[in-house]
Design an enzyme around this catalytic site. Sequence first.
Site, short mmCIF file in Angstrom:
data_model
loop_
_atom_site.label_atom_id
_atom_site.label_comp_id
_atom_site.label_asym_id
_atom_site.label_seq_id
_atom_site.Cartn_x
_atom_site.Cartn_y
_atom_site.Cartn_z
N ASP A 262 -3.32 20.72 -14.99
CA ASP A 262 -3.23 19.73 -15.74
C ASP A 262 -2.65 20.05 -17.15
O ASP A 262 -2.98 21.07 -17.54
CB ASP A 262 -4.50 18.63 -15.76
CG ASP A 262 -4.07 17.19 -15.98
OD1 ASP A 262 -3.01 16.95 -16.33
OD2 ASP A 262 -4.94 16.55 -15.62
N GLU A 610 -5.50 -0.46 -20.24
CA GLU A 610 -6.16 0.55 -19.36
C GLU A 610 -5.02 1.46 -18.95
O GLU A 610 -4.01 1.27 -18.82
CB GLU A 610 -6.71 -0.03 -18.15
CG GLU A 610 -5.97 -1.02 -17.34
CD GLU A 610 -6.60 -1.32 -15.81
OE1 GLU A 610 -7.56 -0.77 -15.54
OE2 GLU A 610 -6.04 -2.25 -15.27
#
Length: 858
Positions: A262, A610
């Site tokens: 990541d 979100e």
Amino acid sequence: MFLSFLFSTPAFAQKLPYQNPNLGSEERAKDLITRLTLEEKASLLFDQSPAIPRLGIKKFNWWSEALHGLANNDNVTVFPEPVGMAASFDDSLVYRVFEATSDEVRAKYHEALRNGKENRRFLSLSVWTPNVNIFRDPRWGRGQETYGEDPYLTSRMGVAVVKGLQGPAGSRYRKLLACAKHFAVHSGPEWSRHTLNLYQVKPRDLYETYLPAFRSLVIDAGVRQVMCAYQRLDDEPCCGNNRLLQTILRDSWGFKHVVVSDCGAITDFYTSHKVSSDAVHASAKGALAGTDVECVWEGYAYKSLPEAVSRGLITEQEIDKHLLRVLIGRIDLGDLDEDALVPWANIPMSVVNNEAHRKLALDMALESMTLLQNRNNTLPLKRNLKKIAVIGPNADNDPMLWGNYNGKPVRTINILHGLRSKMPAGSVLYDKGCDLVENKVTQSYFSQCSIDGKKGFKATYWNNRELKGEPVITEQITNPLKLTTAGQHEFASGVQLENFSALYETEFAAAQTEEIVFKCGATGSMQLYVNGTLVNRTNNWRTLLSRIPYKVEGGKKYKIEVRFAQLNNWQANIEFDFGREVDVDFSGLINKLKGIEVVIFAGGLSTLLEGEEMPVSYPGFKGGDRTDIQLPEVQRNCLKALKAAGKKLIFVNCSGSAIGMAPETETCDAILQAWYGGESGGQAIADVLFGDYNPSGKLPVTFYSDTTQLADFEDYSMKGRTYRYMADPLFQFGFGLSYTTFSIGTAQPGKTEIRNNENLDLSIPITNTGKRNGTEIVQVYVRKTGDSDGPLKTLRGFTRVTLAAGKTTTAVVSLPPSAFEFFDSNSRKMTVAAGEYELLYGNSSAEKDLKVVKVVIK
């Protein structure tokens, strides 16, 4: 032909082995490795790998996104967000969605190269999709990217995604390289993901909940990449975790391909987790554990690998192992070969957002629609309605439908547009009604500003990122800033789409002493100065609006400057306004609605609230996650006001996660969970509300009553979480209503005793007992008798059944031996144990919706 072959053979023979398309990928990669310096080898492990001209190696980017269509690109097809796709329980349709997506990626990629554009981030043949983390807690902002809370459903959907993206397994070239992320125990919170240490995850939870989808993608789908996550598991960062990357992924599952980090996860070793002292040690730790490609925002730790070799921390032979996997991946894409040899390189641009893909986006959106409540058959709406009202912050909102990690579609049918298409002209009254979350409304002061005797802001633009040199253009702006390069739009005439900067400046004379607020956000670098003092700075890869309070004194003048610079690899956006906040008053809205009985309220959340690691500071929201799962208070109040006015209320909830809607079940007559529906989401919603499509979606996540039903967010134990370990939510996993009714008969298992390696076919009669044609999703759950520590039930099979009114058929759900596999604490592995099992079948995970048949495994 024979002469041609003779003349062409010597030229072909002069090619080096790594350039020879007739050789195997591994042989070619091994040859190329022998020709590289150690520094070149290290650079090929960067996610942005530079070209090596002396060997004819092109620049290559590993980071592109295709979560629900090609992301960070314009004029593509935008499909529904994955959690919405999961609600379809239709992996065959999901496969077609990603087959179409891979067509569009290939077409856009090769078109860009043919036009002389650089192989860049977000337009490459490596796509970091799908996200198969388990959506264990509705507060997680990135749960929308997943396929829900269930390991089996996530596995089925994830396998379909990978196969659609990578193309037929037997093809000479891979269409794309898909990526299973984020390996393995990862589902928030966003605010602590760079430091979180998960040291109490039970083996049962690990093997039954968090690992199955990854295992399925590796073994059943042949996924070509796995991305390791940010946080630590048992004290070791996931990208430096030998147990995850070696013992489980490679030794147990046999994964032979690329592990990518990541972005920033390797540098986290020494900047956040503090398990390494510097970049040199972090690079050796990451590589030795099994991470092949490092992604960074800036500053590669893997650039230090040659130094790590010189210091004896890692060997060059170890680096060669990683590079071999990386180069095989590139060769399998055709990256080292001529386009003429690669069939996927010839996909034309005409496929991008063609009619077939538009229809696919609509079909997927329709199947995602999940009807949660329909009191007194409020829906479908009658065609003879003279007037309806469409209210709410998501009604006339295109970007909300696009979700996150998205591209920009050619056109969007939003909810208001979709509903207007069903009614005569002038018969739909629209009012925003309220904001998504703010209890106040901003009265803009933008028009009260002036500079050099001219109203508004003076805008100055440069074709560099430093606001230096001769400006390209200077112009006056009189409306609040809302500019974007999406769709190839310049900020102003002559301003480049990339590598540019801007200064917006004005003077504001305060009429009175008061607190004003600045509302601003940008994709790019933005600084807000007032009277020369910096009051806000953002440096972001997506536009998130911030609210900045500021006290002004009556009679004083304030110099306002907004400085902006486009960030490399990203489209540029900027929004800016400021003014006075006043309380929301719904009396004016109610007065507008006189004579209108039916009100459709389109609310919920959006990706402004979100998402991934977001600097959102509204009450109930933190870092892209939520601290309270209820509908935001301002929307609850608006619905209460509408109900008190006697309106028939239809609530269309758009969100990527479960909302605690207990109050709304009392306030609203009907509730449609519409997720983030993509470019045709508004059309799908309208088709469902007016009965042109009979909804069949089922919840892929549990809808809890409120936050009190949730355990601590950072606790990864499954106890009390999801339908598998809790029984009394507001709406159950697998639940969803139809405009017709179905009756499920007594299932026949074929045999009631089987061996532990046998398949079992469960035949289930089903009848459409209503007056409309419809689709039911028959679900089969398994529970092991006497397993007190195990799940209440766990999904192990499902099938979609479409039936005409009054018709009966038999649904057959095949259960392989793995359907009876559970964690065995003695052997510490997944096994099919002898004993009695209950097969629970029906149309939701609620006990009242399930029937039971028992089988014995000998």
